[in-house]
Write a protein that holds these residues in place. Structure first.
Motif, mmCIF file in Angstrom:
data_model
loop_
_atom_site.group_PDB
_atom_site.id
_atom_site.type_symbol
_atom_site.label_atom_id
_atom_site.label_comp_id
_atom_site.label_asym_id
_atom_site.label_seq_id
_atom_site.Cartn_x
_atom_site.Cartn_y
_atom_site.Cartn_z
ATOM 1 N N ALA A 21 0.828 -1.202 0.000
ATOM 2 C CA ALA A 21 0.000 0.000 0.000
ATOM 3 C C ALA A 21 0.866 1.257 0.000
ATOM 4 C CB ALA A 21 -0.927 0.003 1.213
ATOM 5 N N MET A 22 1.936 1.244 0.786
ATOM 6 C CA MET A 22 2.813 2.406 0.840
ATOM 7 C C MET A 22 3.536 2.625 -0.483
ATOM 8 S SD MET A 22 4.436 2.518 4.680
ATOM 9 C CE MET A 22 5.358 0.984 4.472
ATOM 10 N N ARG A 24 2.478 1.757 -3.410
ATOM 11 C CA ARG A 24 1.475 2.295 -4.321
ATOM 12 C C ARG A 24 1.308 3.804 -4.116
ATOM 13 N NH1 ARG A 24 -2.005 -1.709 -2.808
ATOM 14 N NH2 ARG A 24 -1.809 -3.436 -4.255
ATOM 15 N N ASP A 25 1.225 4.204 -2.850
ATOM 16 C CA ASP A 25 1.033 5.623 -2.556
ATOM 17 C C ASP A 25 2.211 6.455 -3.045
ATOM 18 O OD1 ASP A 25 -1.372 5.046 -1.391
ATOM 19 O OD2 ASP A 25 -0.647 5.163 0.677
ATOM 20 N N ASN A 28 2.263 6.635 -6.887
ATOM 21 C CA ASN A 28 1.207 7.516 -7.382
ATOM 22 C C ASN A 28 1.516 8.988 -7.107
ATOM 23 O OD1 ASN A 28 -0.398 5.507 -8.497
ATOM 24 N ND2 ASN A 28 -1.514 5.144 -6.596
ATOM 25 N N MET A 29 2.144 9.269 -5.964
ATOM 26 C CA MET A 29 2.531 10.649 -5.669
ATOM 27 C C MET A 29 3.636 11.106 -6.618
ATOM 28 S SD MET A 29 2.383 10.354 -1.512
ATOM 29 C CE MET A 29 2.925 12.013 -1.128
ATOM 30 N N ASP A 157 1.296 14.012 1.587
ATOM 31 C CA ASP A 157 0.052 13.685 2.272
ATOM 32 C C ASP A 157 0.356 13.580 3.758
ATOM 33 O OD1 ASP A 157 1.230 11.195 2.705
ATOM 34 O OD2 ASP A 157 -0.077 10.109 1.312
ATOM 35 N N ARG A 159 1.245 11.155 5.527
ATOM 36 C CA ARG A 159 2.329 10.238 5.898
ATOM 37 C C ARG A 159 3.647 10.557 5.212
ATOM 38 N NH1 ARG A 159 0.657 4.136 5.067
ATOM 39 N NH2 ARG A 159 0.131 4.942 2.991
#
Length: 258
Positions: A21-22, A24-25, A28-29, A157, A159
């Motif tokens: 998940a991280m 992916r984030d 995407n960023m 974001d 995080r």
């Protein structure tokens, strides 16, 4: 959108699910930064910096650094808990959380928050409280502003802060040209209905030195990627050429079976 393989997460342990998940984030960023800066995906960049206050998360991301670099077409990655080398932090009051609590004192509280130092902002993000005469201020009471330093573009974001070095050096520009040329040759192979195993020969005629330098520097890589036995620069005016355009460079190209 980050195109990772679809995996049934119920069969994975919690740590791996969190890592996926991280990643992916972060990817995407990074892509969001490229889009905002209008930097095409085929343009390699030198460096990405991923900043997170939690070292455990950075360690998980570090295990997937090769995937992050590949997805974003970037050469190098740095993980850090300190964003001060990339951005200047300042704060403004969050009127949504403070308005009702502070009432008539809101103006003076907003002025005080505007004077918070980067150290104070860091302390709030770590869970501390700053006590003003009008009341206590926590992390949710401020909106963090990031003034990005020259040559860097940032997406953030709650995080992560993801910073890309967006300086396009001549070396990076040539690397982009090489990727674009590979794409044009592969497309021409398809147009000519060649088999994927067919060996080819490529001739290119181009004005100026930039693409010529690209071919000299990346010629072997281009040949390996396209199954070209030869890649030469020469006049093709008397041959059945196709027009070639790469990053505003005009030229002609002939692709034949070897």
């Amino acid at each position: 959108h980050c195109d990772f393989p679809v995996v049934n997460e119920k069969y994975l342990n919690a740590e791996l699910v969190e890592k996926m998940a991280m990643v992916r984030d972060v990817v995407n960023m990074g892509r969001a930064v490229r889009a905002k800066q209008q930097i095409k995906n085929r343009q390699p960049l030198q460096k990405i910096t991923v900043i997170c206050r939690e070292n455990e998360k950075l360690q998980l991301l570090a295990e997937a650094k090769a995937l992050i670099l590949d997805e974003l077409n970037i050469y190098d990655i740095e993980f850090s808990q300190d964003e001060s080398s990339l951005v200047d932090l300042s704060a403004k009051a969050n009127f949504k959380t403070l308005g009702k609590r502070m009432g008539k004192d809101m103006k003076s509280v907003a002025t005080a928050i505007g004077t918070f130092s980067a150290t104070q902002i860091d302390e709030l993000q770590e869970g501390s409280t700053i006590t003003l005469p009008e009341g206590a201020i926590t992390a949710e009471d401020i909106i963090i502003q990031r003034a990005v330093k020259e040559g860097v573009a940032v997406e953030a974001d709650e995080r992560f802060t993801v910073a890309l070095d967006i300086t396009i050096t001549p070396e990076l520009e040539r690397a982009c040209n090489a990727r674009e040329l590979i794409n044009r040759i592969q497309n021409q192979r398809k147009e000519l209905d060649f088999e994927v195993t067919d060996k080819i020969e490529v001739k290119i005629e181009v004005e100026g030195d930039l693409l010529s330098q690209t071919i000299l520097e990346f010629g072997e890589h281009i040949k390996n990627e396209t199954l070209a036995q030869s890649l030469v620069l020469e006049d093709v005016s008397n041959e059945p050429f196709v027009e070639l355009e790469i990053n505003d460079i005009q030229g002609k190209m002939v692709v034949t079976k070897a």
